[in-house]
Design an enzyme around this catalytic site. Sequence first.
Site, short mmCIF file in Angstrom:
data_model
loop_
_atom_site.label_atom_id
_atom_site.label_comp_id
_atom_site.label_asym_id
_atom_site.label_seq_id
_atom_site.Cartn_x
_atom_site.Cartn_y
_atom_site.Cartn_z
N LYS A 22 0.83 -1.21 0.00
CA LYS A 22 0.00 0.00 0.00
C LYS A 22 0.86 1.25 0.00
CE LYS A 22 -1.67 1.64 3.97
NZ LYS A 22 -1.44 3.05 4.29
N ASN A 23 1.83 1.31 0.91
CA ASN A 23 2.60 2.55 1.06
C ASN A 23 3.48 2.85 -0.14
OD1 ASN A 23 1.39 2.97 3.48
ND2 ASN A 23 3.19 2.48 4.75
N CYS A 118 -4.45 8.86 9.76
CA CYS A 118 -4.67 8.08 10.98
C CYS A 118 -4.57 8.97 12.21
CB CYS A 118 -3.61 7.00 11.10
SG CYS A 118 -3.99 5.48 10.25
N ARG A 123 1.50 14.44 13.54
CA ARG A 123 1.86 14.21 12.15
C ARG A 123 1.88 15.49 11.31
NH1 ARG A 123 -0.51 8.68 9.79
NH2 ARG A 123 1.53 8.52 8.88
N ASP A 310 4.71 0.37 12.06
CA ASP A 310 3.49 -0.21 11.49
C ASP A 310 3.28 -1.67 11.90
OD1 ASP A 310 2.82 2.16 10.32
OD2 ASP A 310 3.34 1.57 8.28
N ARG A 402 -8.76 -0.01 4.76
CA ARG A 402 -7.80 0.96 4.22
C ARG A 402 -6.51 0.28 3.81
NH1 ARG A 402 -6.17 5.51 7.93
NH2 ARG A 402 -4.84 5.72 6.14
C1 UD1 Z 1 4.74 6.60 6.45
C2 UD1 Z 1 3.81 5.45 6.27
C3 UD1 Z 1 3.25 5.01 7.59
C4 UD1 Z 1 4.36 4.72 8.58
C5 UD1 Z 1 5.35 5.87 8.65
C6 UD1 Z 1 6.58 5.56 9.48
C7 UD1 Z 1 2.86 5.87 4.08
C8 UD1 Z 1 1.65 6.21 3.28
N1 UD1 Z 1 2.72 5.86 5.40
O1 UD1 Z 1 3.99 7.66 6.99
O2 UD1 Z 1 2.45 3.83 7.38
O3 UD1 Z 1 3.81 4.50 9.85
O4 UD1 Z 1 5.81 6.21 7.33
O5 UD1 Z 1 7.23 4.44 8.98
O6 UD1 Z 1 3.91 5.60 3.52
N2 UD1 Z 1 7.01 14.20 10.87
C9 UD1 Z 1 7.19 15.52 11.17
N3 UD1 Z 1 7.13 16.43 10.14
C10 UD1 Z 1 6.91 16.05 8.84
C11 UD1 Z 1 6.75 14.69 8.56
C12 UD1 Z 1 6.81 13.77 9.59
O7 UD1 Z 1 7.38 15.90 12.32
O8 UD1 Z 1 6.87 16.91 7.97
C13 UD1 Z 1 7.05 13.21 11.97
C14 UD1 Z 1 5.71 12.49 12.11
O9 UD1 Z 1 4.82 13.23 12.90
C15 UD1 Z 1 6.14 11.20 12.78
C16 UD1 Z 1 7.51 10.93 12.16
O10 UD1 Z 1 7.96 12.19 11.64
O11 UD1 Z 1 6.26 11.40 14.15
C17 UD1 Z 1 7.52 9.88 11.07
O12 UD1 Z 1 6.66 10.28 10.05
P1 UD1 Z 1 6.89 9.89 8.53
O13 UD1 Z 1 8.08 9.01 8.40
O14 UD1 Z 1 6.82 11.12 7.72
O15 UD1 Z 1 5.59 9.02 8.25
P2 UD1 Z 1 4.60 9.14 7.03
O16 UD1 Z 1 5.36 9.36 5.77
O17 UD1 Z 1 3.48 10.03 7.36
#
Ligand code: UD1
Length: 423
Positions: A22-23, A118, A123, A310, A402
């Site tokens: 999915k991701n 989620c 986030r 995850d 989802r």
């Molecule tokens: C992706 C995955 C999700 C997984 C996560 C971590 C997808 C669609 N989703 O989510 O399933 O749980 O990676 O492996 O690929 N953060 C910030 N600022 C930002 C971006 C992130 O502070 O601009 C923080 C987030 O709040 C979180 C951490 O960084 O605490 C990790 O987030 P991130 O790696 O970006 O996860 P996603 O890409 O949202």
Amino acid sequence: MDKLSIQGGQPLSGRIPISGAKNSALKLMVAALLTDQPVTLSNIPDLSDTRFLAQLLATLGVEVYWPKGASVCHLNAATLTSTIAPYEQVRKMRASFNVLGPLLAREGHANVSLPGGCAIGARPVDLHLQAIEAMGADLVVEAGYVKAAAIRGLKGAHVNFPFPSVGATEHAMLAATLADGETILENAAREPEIADLAVCLNAMGAKVSGAGTDTIRVTGVPALSGVDHKVMPDRIEAGTYAMAAAAAGGDVTLDDAPVAALGACLSALREAGVQVDADRAAGTVRILRNGRRLEAVSIATQPHPGFPTDLQAQFMALMTLADGTSIIRENIFENRFMHAPELTRLGADIAVRGPEAVIKGVETLHGAPVMATDLRASVSLVIAALAAQGETVVNRIYHLDRGFERLEDKLAGCGARVTRQAD
Ligand code: UD1
């Protein structure tokens, strides 16, 4: 709202085919915005998340041909008719925010709602915006939308992420493919889905190197071509079924599994006393547990190649039945223990203290009605229910839809007594 009824206490036996990731699929679909030529993605999972994104792409003018249940999705962004990604669509799924960079790169402007996603913590998207801004875009956040412009195009930039965000790394990589000059992403996330995206982008004519390491270099090109790309298998789905088999006991083989990407998960299972036979070349993982009680194992979630956040909820479900006490520390998201009180309803002994959960293993879980809260939390309840005595009803399973393709069929194929009930 649909519910799942699970009669637990039945060992699992058989084979489970693993679907496309999915991701990975979500970011590959977004990549179609970067070219005016056809993009064909195979092994794409038919999930509500991937369907939501297809709808958003269609709103932007992308022609989408993806019959229901088909594993091949055809996308054609020959002409884009809109650069606005509305709140109603982006709020349903955070990954939709990643259309911002590609729209900017292709059209010079975009207006994208801030995401929802989620309910697992704040986030924010600051790291995404930091990278896009470094590439020369003008950004204004107004009324819940990011209004972005790069009238003279995006420029290569040096971005040093303070944290290896998966989404921000992929977003910057996508945008940089069409930027003028070289982009260097340091402290980039190393998740396997990022490498999958780079393979696809390079097949489209992009110049990306280092994806899968913490330094990614992208040399911008003027245009990208179409592509046929097969989505990598889903390591989270594979890890989930491995844990389901470990919890319920039995003998289950996962087919089409991304063995190399499952390192931390399979190590934790082995440490818990589960027999794991992984064959990298064949893409199979056999999980065996017959009678023996699980041993307690402590884990801490980390960016890849560490233990994935995850799979944290699923591993907690497993540890509720272990012999001894395990400590699970969540380092990625600050509010990702919503499954703990629900697991307690099944008889688990879990105390949450800030970012740590202390799980004292019990000998048996007992079925009860429970509530799914987020995607991975929901499936942890399914795992616990499979191991519990009696019936568990999992409510609000739209969360499961989802991210897990044909979950009931795959489990029922291994002898689980799982049925979906419409409300
Ligand atoms: C992706 C995955 C999700 C997984 C996560 C971590 C997808 C669609 N989703 O989510 O399933 O749980 O990676 O492996 O690929 N953060 C910030 N600022 C930002 C971006 C992130 O502070 O601009 C923080 C987030 O709040 C979180 C951490 O960084 O605490 C990790 O987030 P991130 O790696 O970006 O996860 P996603 O890409 O949202």
